[in-house]
Design a protein around this motif. Sequence first.
Motif, PDB file in Angstrom:
ATOM      1  N   SER A  65      -1.374   6.679  -3.521  1.00  0.00           N
ATOM      2  CA  SER A  65      -0.785   5.396  -3.914  1.00  0.00           C
ATOM      3  C   SER A  65      -0.188   4.609  -2.753  1.00  0.00           C
ATOM      4  O   SER A  65       0.862   3.977  -2.892  1.00  0.00           O
ATOM      5  N   GLY A  66      -0.824   4.661  -1.630  1.00  0.00           N
ATOM      6  CA  GLY A  66      -0.306   3.880  -0.511  1.00  0.00           C
ATOM      7  C   GLY A  66      -1.097   4.084   0.760  1.00  0.00           C
ATOM      8  O   GLY A  66      -2.210   4.623   0.742  1.00  0.00           O
ATOM      9  N   GLY A 217       2.880   0.357   0.028  1.00  0.00           N
ATOM     10  CA  GLY A 217       2.115   0.503  -1.214  1.00  0.00           C
ATOM     11  C   GLY A 217       3.003   1.001  -2.345  1.00  0.00           C
ATOM     12  O   GLY A 217       4.192   1.243  -2.163  1.00  0.00           O
ATOM     13  N   PRO A 218       2.405   1.158  -3.540  1.00  0.00           N
ATOM     14  CA  PRO A 218       3.176   1.539  -4.728  1.00  0.00           C
ATOM     15  C   PRO A 218       4.012   2.804  -4.531  1.00  0.00           C
ATOM     16  O   PRO A 218       5.023   2.984  -5.215  1.00  0.00           O
ATOM     17  N   MET A 246       2.431  -4.789  -6.742  1.00  0.00           N
ATOM     18  CA  MET A 246       0.985  -4.888  -6.992  1.00  0.00           C
ATOM     19  C   MET A 246       0.644  -5.925  -8.047  1.00  0.00           C
ATOM     20  O   MET A 246      -0.510  -6.315  -8.180  1.00  0.00           O
ATOM     21  N   THR A 266       0.747  -4.880   0.934  1.00  0.00           N
ATOM     22  CA  THR A 266      -0.439  -4.031   0.874  1.00  0.00           C
ATOM     23  C   THR A 266      -1.404  -4.432  -0.245  1.00  0.00           C
ATOM     24  O   THR A 266      -2.623  -4.278  -0.105  1.00  0.00           O
ATOM     25  N   PHE A 269      -4.648  -6.283   0.348  1.00  0.00           N
ATOM     26  CA  PHE A 269      -5.834  -5.595   0.886  1.00  0.00           C
ATOM     27  C   PHE A 269      -6.788  -5.188  -0.232  1.00  0.00           C
ATOM     28  O   PHE A 269      -7.983  -5.045  -0.021  1.00  0.00           O
ATOM     29  N   ILE A 270      -6.225  -4.958  -1.412  1.00  0.00           N
ATOM     30  CA  ILE A 270      -7.061  -4.501  -2.517  1.00  0.00           C
ATOM     31  C   ILE A 270      -7.546  -5.686  -3.344  1.00  0.00           C
ATOM     32  O   ILE A 270      -8.684  -5.713  -3.784  1.00  0.00           O
ATOM     33  N   ASP A 271      -6.670  -6.654  -3.525  1.00  0.00           N
ATOM     34  CA  ASP A 271      -7.054  -7.861  -4.254  1.00  0.00           C
ATOM     35  C   ASP A 271      -6.579  -9.095  -3.482  1.00  0.00           C
ATOM     36  O   ASP A 271      -5.402  -9.439  -3.520  1.00  0.00           O
ATOM     37  N   THR A 273      -6.726 -12.013  -4.156  1.00  0.00           N
ATOM     38  CA  THR A 273      -6.245 -13.092  -5.026  1.00  0.00           C
ATOM     39  C   THR A 273      -4.935 -12.719  -5.721  1.00  0.00           C
ATOM     40  O   THR A 273      -4.456 -13.456  -6.586  1.00  0.00           O
ATOM     41  N   LYS A 277      -2.200 -14.500  -8.857  1.00  0.00           N
ATOM     42  CA  LYS A 277      -2.075 -13.806 -10.146  1.00  0.00           C
ATOM     43  C   LYS A 277      -0.598 -13.495 -10.429  1.00  0.00           C
ATOM     44  O   LYS A 277      -0.145 -13.581 -11.572  1.00  0.00           O
TER      45      LYS A 277
ATOM     46  N   MET B   6     -15.221 -12.524  -3.927  1.00  0.00           N
ATOM     47  CA  MET B   6     -14.855 -11.309  -4.661  1.00  0.00           C
ATOM     48  C   MET B   6     -15.531 -11.416  -6.025  1.00  0.00           C
ATOM     49  O   MET B   6     -15.225 -12.335  -6.791  1.00  0.00           O
ATOM     50  N   ARG B  44     -14.087  -1.830  -4.634  1.00  0.00           N
ATOM     51  CA  ARG B  44     -12.853  -1.311  -5.226  1.00  0.00           C
ATOM     52  C   ARG B  44     -13.206  -0.080  -6.044  1.00  0.00           C
ATOM     53  O   ARG B  44     -14.170  -0.106  -6.819  1.00  0.00           O
ATOM     54  N   SER B  49      -7.080   8.293  -8.920  1.00  0.00           N
ATOM     55  CA  SER B  49      -5.684   8.292  -8.455  1.00  0.00           C
ATOM     56  C   SER B  49      -5.595   8.645  -6.973  1.00  0.00           C
ATOM     57  O   SER B  49      -4.614   8.365  -6.313  1.00  0.00           O
ATOM     58  N   PHE B  52      -6.815   4.732  -2.991  1.00  0.00           N
ATOM     59  CA  PHE B  52      -5.993   3.552  -3.198  1.00  0.00           C
ATOM     60  C   PHE B  52      -6.669   2.308  -2.628  1.00  0.00           C
ATOM     61  O   PHE B  52      -6.690   1.260  -3.263  1.00  0.00           O
ATOM     62  N   LEU B  53      -7.231   2.434  -1.455  1.00  0.00           N
ATOM     63  CA  LEU B  53      -7.835   1.287  -0.770  1.00  0.00           C
ATOM     64  C   LEU B  53      -9.304   1.118  -1.165  1.00  0.00           C
ATOM     65  O   LEU B  53      -9.928   2.032  -1.682  1.00  0.00           O
ATOM     66  N   ARG B  54      -9.826  -0.076  -0.861  1.00  0.00           N
ATOM     67  CA  ARG B  54     -11.264  -0.292  -1.024  1.00  0.00           C
ATOM     68  C   ARG B  54     -12.034   0.554  -0.023  1.00  0.00           C
ATOM     69  O   ARG B  54     -11.466   1.033   0.963  1.00  0.00           O
ATOM     70  N   ILE B  95     -15.893  -7.228  -2.436  1.00  0.00           N
ATOM     71  CA  ILE B  95     -15.580  -8.357  -1.559  1.00  0.00           C
ATOM     72  C   ILE B  95     -16.696  -8.371  -0.519  1.00  0.00           C
ATOM     73  O   ILE B  95     -16.930  -7.365   0.159  1.00  0.00           O
ATOM     74  N   ALA B 223      -8.642  -1.182   6.085  1.00  0.00           N
ATOM     75  CA  ALA B 223      -7.921  -1.483   4.853  1.00  0.00           C
ATOM     76  C   ALA B 223      -8.491  -2.775   4.276  1.00  0.00           C
ATOM     77  O   ALA B 223      -9.270  -2.747   3.333  1.00  0.00           O
ATOM     78  N   CYS B 224      -8.189  -3.939   4.897  1.00  0.00           N
ATOM     79  CA  CYS B 224      -8.515  -5.206   4.232  1.00  0.00           C
ATOM     80  C   CYS B 224      -9.983  -5.622   4.338  1.00  0.00           C
ATOM     81  O   CYS B 224     -10.534  -6.192   3.410  1.00  0.00           O
TER      82      CYS B 224
END
Lengths: 303, 259
Positions: A65-66, A217-218, A246, A266, A269-271, A273, A277, B6, B44, B49, B52-54, B95, B223-224
């Motif tokens: 989670s991070g 991160g979370p 998040m 962080t 990096f995953i979304d 957008t 939101k 995306m 993604r 669990s 975490f990252l793409r 992405i 990461a990004c």
Amino acid sequence: MAELKVKLGKLQLKNPVMTASGTFGYGTEYSDFIDISRIGGIIVKGTTLRERQGNPYPRMAETPSGMLNAVGLQNKGIDYFIDHIYPTIKNIDTNIFVNVSGSTLEEYIITAEKLNSLEKIPGIELNISCPNVKEGGMAFGTSCLSAAQVVKAVRMVYKNELMVKLSPNVTDISEIARAVEAEGADSISLINTLLGMAIDANKRKPILSTITGGLSGPAVKPIALRMVWQVAKAVKVPVVGMGGIMNATDAIEFLLAGATAIQVGTANFIDPTVTVKIIDGIGEYLNKNNFNSIYDLIGALET
Amino acid sequence: MKKKFMLDLVVKNNEFLNNQYFILKLSSPEKLPEMLPGQFVEVRVDGSSESFLRRPISINYVDREMNELWLLIQIIGAGTRKLSELKAGNFLNLIFPLGNSFTLPAKKDSNLLLIGGGVGIAPLLFWGSYLHKLGYKCNFLLGGRSKENLLQLCEFERFGNVHTTTEDGSHGERGFVTQHSLLKSTNFEAIYSCGPTPMMKAVALYAAEKGIFCEVSLENTMACGIGACLCCVTDTVDGHVCVCTEGPVFNITTLKWQN
């Protein structure tokens, strides 16, 4: 529609959602995905007096989670920023803050001073909390004395909004918050990353070139939330909360804990957008609960 | 630079090559954006669990007629294992397209060599198909530990001559790609390579000694994927640069590869 505007010192933000330094580049990296002018404030990459190459690769490790990073403030220096980057971002219709870091007190002072003259940079975020540099950075932010010293010196030369970003790698963060408030910080942002470490068991080696790095991160959210709550009670200036946000619900939790604004790091990096939101999600929450203003939410935690 | 998107793409097919490798064939009701050989996507990973990252993954092939984008993936950790469970009809958030692309050779009649190792062959199929369509002649030199690690040979044969090496001698010549007899018998004007770093370093050394134009595609952890986090840097003559935006394709003369 509920009012989302918040004030940080003399500065007004169109909404409380900002982006955390080092996770959003200079903003334009994200303009393919969102209208970046919708964001309340963009805090650009950590900037130092001279160009820095940062730490050797590998600089990143994924964690439960991070993630850990050890970028080490790679940037081209303040003069390059002023001459080459500022002209390309100054017309973005949002509040752009420059995150300022240094190895010495003098470097902080000169860098901050140079930013005074930039009309479209309404504030700086003083970074006294970077865990990934050998000199300066976090070293300034882990004692009340040195934190006060650097804030006092920068306050003498910098006339606009002065936000100070605190490190969570301390025994009592409220003490540091009070010390920087006393020296003239207009707002306080927290938390920077938590010092952590990752090991590759198969290679029997650390994953990061620097061995340790900063966790985000979370995974850090509960710690960040606790610290924001403590600091918001300890100081009068606005607090800007961050750490593992998040989604809109996470952001609302920080506002309830006493943050006037929040930063998203962080999650970008995953979304890419996610910021818009979160802005929309906060608005929906306010409407759903019949709140007229975001200020009905800030510090409204019932204990 | 081209616009990045995306998008949720639909899995048309998840094709297992063997128990280690699979190809996701993705599509969309809309026309897929323009993509270039060498570029990559960030996927993604939902419902894991541990990841975490793409995950950055090379574009393996683009079939314009079928409106398909292929990703060749090796199961390595929790993220890629989760991706391997995708079924036809599932959606995958991407992405893309990200990064730069391979450079076209100077001359149409250039003798070209595309060298790949393991799952690193992925972007070379798209590049080979692209070169083939433009009328270039390609040679592919593909290596693996064993014949199970030689992938998509039939696909490569559509676009040029295929040569192989395996470390155990189970397919093609025994040894590493850089030991293949082709390198001694033929002069090449350009070499493009993707695979494990030690392999690419050996290829780069060979090309540098002979003064051959050579590009390699790096796969640093990211990461990004869009130049914001500065995590994926490689050291170059211009200092640390992001592999995700300045690469993943680099001319070997710009890289500082001192281990």
